[in-house]
Design a protein around this motif. Structure first.
Motif, short mmCIF file in Angstrom:
data_model
loop_
_atom_site.label_atom_id
_atom_site.label_comp_id
_atom_site.label_asym_id
_atom_site.label_seq_id
_atom_site.Cartn_x
_atom_site.Cartn_y
_atom_site.Cartn_z
N ASN A 1 0.82 -1.21 0.00
CA ASN A 1 0.00 0.00 0.00
C ASN A 1 0.85 1.26 0.00
N LYS A 2 1.93 1.23 0.79
CA LYS A 2 2.81 2.39 0.85
C LYS A 2 3.50 2.62 -0.49
N ALA A 3 3.97 1.55 -1.10
CA ALA A 3 4.61 1.67 -2.41
C ALA A 3 3.61 2.15 -3.46
N PHE A 4 2.39 1.64 -3.40
CA PHE A 4 1.35 2.04 -4.35
C PHE A 4 1.04 3.53 -4.22
N ALA A 5 0.96 4.00 -2.99
CA ALA A 5 0.66 5.41 -2.74
C ALA A 5 1.73 6.31 -3.35
N ASN A 6 2.95 5.79 -3.43
CA ASN A 6 4.07 6.54 -4.02
C ASN A 6 4.24 6.25 -5.51
N CYS B 1 -2.25 -2.08 -9.30
CA CYS B 1 -0.85 -1.78 -9.65
C CYS B 1 -0.61 -2.00 -11.14
N HIS B 2 -1.11 -3.12 -11.65
CA HIS B 2 -0.96 -3.39 -13.09
C HIS B 2 -1.65 -2.30 -13.91
N ALA B 3 -2.80 -1.83 -13.41
CA ALA B 3 -3.51 -0.75 -14.10
C ALA B 3 -2.67 0.52 -14.10
#
Length: 266
Positions: free
Chosen positions: A15-20, A50-52
């Motif tokens: 989630n943290k990586a996705f937010a960034n 993420c793939h999107a």
């Protein structure tokens, strides 16, 4: 053996990586979570997102399908799958996916908005193909876009609904004004009666239909209090309905705009 707590820890890292917008890093963490707990639909849904983000629509659709397979009632799975299908111009498949989701939660605003958007994109693609085959010009030499029959019908239905809502909105507003007027008149009458000294011998009459009945001062005051309270409640109730109708009008107007925004000459 790793526990679900470990899987949730991986998810939080994802989630943290996705937010960034660090999608590859997020995918790595969600994949680790899936390896620990492969029956959690949220992990697949998040990895699909993420793939999107990377515009890898095929992988996004694959994870979304797995998400739905694990938990058919997880609405976000339908949204993610329809999004991936739409981005691949698989509009019929996307519409079918959205309708599946709406079959579970018919008033889901995210799916309802997505339904309008996919329909608009499908119509836009059809217009573009038609424009290309006919040279892309109208009779006056300008590029054109026309609504297809299906979208046109939907717009007409929405316009009819908007007209009905607008008419109801105006009627409610008139009734509020009438209640306010009657309440004000009764308040003025009460105020004038209160100026009369107690025990006055003045004869007082109260209107009952088309007749006037001789009535005591206390009965008239009681009647005025009841009327003022009743009209205040009517005003309050109608005020709530007016707010609802106003929101509904704005929603209908927005729906029409979303369907027709690409149906104008360029």
């Amino acid at each position: 053996m790793a526990s679900n707590t470990d899987a949730e820890a991986k998810k939080e890292l994802g989630n943290k990586a996705f937010a960034n917008k660090e999608y590859d890093e997020a995918i790595k963490h969600y994949t680790a979570a899936i390896s620990i707990d492969s029956k959690n639909c949220v992990y697949y849904s998040n990895r699909s997102a993420c793939h999107a983000g990377k515009k890898d629509w095929e992988s996004s659709a694959s994870d979304a399908k797995e998400c739905i397979k694990i938990n058919p009632s997880f609405i976000k799975g339908y949204y993610r799958l329809a999004n991936a299908q739409s981005e691949q111009n698989e509009f019929d498949a996307a519409l079918a996916t959205i309708k599946q989701g709406l079959g579970i939660e018919s008033d889901n605003p995210q799916l309802q908005k997505q339904l309008r958007q996919v329909k608009a994109r499908k119509a836009s693609l059809k217009r573009a193909e038609s424009s290309k085959s006919e040279g892309g010009r109208t009779s006056d030499g300008m590029p054109y876009r026309n609504l297809d029959a299906s979208t046109n019908k939907e717009v007409m239905d929405l316009q009819q609904q908007l007209q009905t809502t607008t008419k109801e909105y105006r009627m409610v507003r008139v009734n509020i004004q009438r209640a306010q007027k009657d309440k004000k008149a009764n308040e003025i009458t009460k105020s004038e009666l209160e100026k009369l000294p107690q025990g006055t011998d003045a004869k007082m009459y109260r209107a009952v239909g088309k007749m006037f009945m001789l009535t005591s001062r206390s009965d008239i005051m009681s009647h005025l209090d009841e009327s003022i309270e009743k009209e205040g409640k009517v005003e309050s109730d109608l005020g709530g309905k007016l707010d609802y109708l106003e929101r509904r009008m704005k929603s209908q107007q927005q729906n029409i705009q979303e369907l027709t925004k690409s149906a104008t000459a360029e």
